[in-house]
Design a protein around this motif. Structure first.
Motif, short mmCIF file in Angstrom:
data_model
loop_
_atom_site.label_atom_id
_atom_site.label_comp_id
_atom_site.label_asym_id
_atom_site.label_seq_id
_atom_site.Cartn_x
_atom_site.Cartn_y
_atom_site.Cartn_z
N HIS A 1 0.84 -1.18 0.00
CA HIS A 1 0.00 0.00 0.00
C HIS A 1 0.89 1.24 0.00
CE1 HIS A 1 -3.54 -2.39 1.16
NE2 HIS A 1 -2.78 -2.96 2.06
N THR A 2 0.29 2.36 -0.38
CA THR A 2 0.95 3.62 -0.08
C THR A 2 0.22 4.24 1.11
OG1 THR A 2 -0.43 4.85 -1.66
CG2 THR A 2 1.69 4.02 -2.44
N ARG B 1 5.68 3.42 0.67
CA ARG B 1 5.10 2.16 0.20
C ARG B 1 5.31 1.13 1.30
NH1 ARG B 1 4.59 -0.47 -5.21
NH2 ARG B 1 4.58 -2.73 -4.85
N VAL C 1 1.57 -5.10 4.36
CA VAL C 1 0.46 -5.12 5.31
C VAL C 1 0.84 -5.67 6.68
CG1 VAL C 1 -1.22 -5.31 3.46
CG2 VAL C 1 -0.31 -7.39 4.50
N THR D 1 -5.29 3.39 3.68
CA THR D 1 -4.19 3.30 2.75
C THR D 1 -4.72 3.11 1.35
OG1 THR D 1 -4.07 0.94 3.21
CG2 THR D 1 -2.51 2.33 4.38
N THR D 2 -3.85 3.24 0.38
CA THR D 2 -4.21 2.99 -1.01
C THR D 2 -3.52 1.73 -1.48
OG1 THR D 2 -4.38 5.36 -1.42
CG2 THR D 2 -4.17 3.92 -3.34
N SER D 3 -4.30 0.72 -1.89
CA SER D 3 -3.72 -0.53 -2.30
C SER D 3 -3.02 -0.41 -3.63
CB SER D 3 -4.81 -1.62 -2.39
OG SER D 3 -4.28 -2.82 -2.89
#
Length: 334
Positions: free
Chosen positions: A204-205, A293, A296, A330-332
Motif C-alpha cells: 500500500h501507499t 510504500r 500489510v 491506505t491505497t492498495s
C-alpha cells in the motif's frame, strides 16, 4: 528408521499476483515459519526456517502433537500464528524464543498459537517420504491427515485454490493481517532450501510524519515515522528503508533539529524489529509528511513491522492531514 526434518522450501518474490494455469494459491501468513515433526513414539520437534529448535517455545502446539494416538507419524510445513481481535497479531509471537519454559507457558496461555499447515512432507506408510511427490499428492495427503486424525485447533488447514477469482479475493484479507499469496506449481515436488515457490506481498501507499532520521541531519540514511493519536501525541509507527538518492539529496535542507519539547525525547529505538541493539537517531521538528510504500505486516497498534519504502515528500499535506495512529486508511497497489 530415524529421520530428520529437511530444510524448508522457499519462495521467490514476484510483482504479479495473477494465478497462472497449473498453479495453486495459498494465503501468505504473517507468523513464524515452522516445520513440525511428530514421531511414532510421541516425540515432537518444531524447527524454525533457520533451524532453531522452537519446541519448548510453543508448548501448546507441542502438547497437541504429542497427544495424538501412538504410532502416528508425520512431518509438516506451516506457519505459527496468533489471532487477536480478529486479526493475525505477529507481535504476540515476539519473545517466545527467549523465554524460560514457564514464560513460554504463560504466553501460550495468554496468546495461544495456531499451527497453519500448508504442506505434508512425511506420513505413516510403506512410502513415507512425500517430498518427491507433486504438490497435488502432498495436498491430498495433508487433507486426509486432518480428516483421519480429526485435527482441530490449534491445528489449522491452510486454504488452497486453483481458482483465480478466489485467489484475487484473498488479497483483500490484508485487513486481518494476511500478507499476500504464495503460488505453487501443482506438479512441483518439495525442494528443500530452493526458491521454487512464488510469493506476492500486498503493498500500500500511506502517509506519515517524519519524526527523526538516522545517521545525521546532513546525511540522513533512514526515516523514523510517526502519526498522531486521538489525544494529540505523536506515536512512532515505523522506520523506512534507506532513502533513495533524490530524496536523500533534497531532504537535509528541509529538516529542522528538534528541541527538548519533541515527544520522542529520551526514547530508544531498535535497529530492527525486535532487536536489542539501539539505533542512533536525530530528532527533527515533526512538520514534514512523506508518502511511503508499505506491506500489510502491522502489529495490533498499527505500527509497520517491516521497513517502508519512501516514495516522495507530500508538500501538499500538513501533519494534521495524516491519518491517526492505528488508522489503516491506505491505497492498495495490488
Amino acid at each position: 528408521m530415524v529421520w530428520t526434518l529437511p530444510e524448508p522450501m522457499l519462495a521467490e518474490p514476484v510483482n504479479n499476483p495473477a494465478l497462472p494455469p497449473g498453479f495453486a494459491a495459498e494465503p501468505k501468513w504473517d507468523g513464524y515459519r515452522a516445520l513440525l515433526a511428530r514421531y511414532a513414539d510421541g516425540r515432537v520437534v518444531i524447527r524454525s526456517r533457520r533451524g532453531t529448535d522452537m519446541t519448548a517455545a510453543f508448548p501448546e502446539i507441542t502438547r497437541a502433537a504429542a497427544s495424538l494416538p501412538a504410532g502416528v507419524e508425520f512431518a509438516m510445513d506451516g506457519e505459527l500464528i496468533v489471532w487477536e481481535g480478529g486479526r493475525v497479531a505477529f507481535e504476540r509471537l515476539q519473545g517466545r524464543l527467549n523465554r524460560t519454559a514457564a514464560g513460554a507457558a504463560g504466553m501460550a496461555a495468554q496468546w495461544p498459537a495456531h499451527y497453519v499447515a500448508f504442506d505434508l512432507l512425511r506420513r505413516n506408510g510403506t512410502d513415507p517420504d512425500l517430498t518427491a511427490q507433486p504438490y497435488t499428492a502432498r495436498r491430498t495427503a495433508l487433507e486426509e491427515l486432518f480428516t483421519d486424525q480429526a485435527l482441530a485447533p490449534p491445528w489449522t488447514l491452510c486454504p488452497s485454490t486453483t481458482d483465480p477469482t478466489t485467489a484475487a479475493e484473498w488479497l483483500e484479507w490484508s485487513a486481518v493481517g494476511m500478507e499476500g499469496l504464495v503460488l505453487k506449481n501443482l506438479r512441483g515436488t518439495y525442494r528443500p532450501a530452493t526458491r521454487a515457490w512464488r510469493k506476492y506481498r500486498v503493498a500500500h501507499t500511506a502517509d506519515a510524519i517524519i519524526g527523526a532520521v538516522s545517521r545525521s541531519l546532513t546525511d540522513p540514511a533512514t526515516l523514523l515515522l510517526g502519526r498522531y493519536d486521538p489525544t494529540g501525541r505523536l506515536r512512532y509507527t515505523g522506520r523506512s528503508t534507506v532513502l533513495p538518492r533524490p530524496l536523500a539529496t533534497t531532504l537535509p535542507a528541509r529538516l529542522s533539529p528538534a528541541g527538548e519539547e519533541h515527544p520522542w525525547t529520551g526514547r530508544t529505538f531498535s535497529a530492527t524489529w525486535g532487536a536489542k541493539a539501539a539505533l542512533t537517531v536525530v530528532l527533527v521538528v515533526p512538520e514534514l509528511v512523506v508518502e511511503v510504500r508499505a506491506d500489510v505486516s502491522r502489529d495490533s497498534a498499527g505500527r509497520w513491522r517491516h521497513p517502508v519504502k519512501p516514495v516522495r515528500l507530500r508538500d501538499d499535506l500538513a501533519p494534521a492531514d495524516v491519518p491517526l495512529f492505528g488508522d489503516d486508511t491506505t491505497t492498495s497497489l495490488t
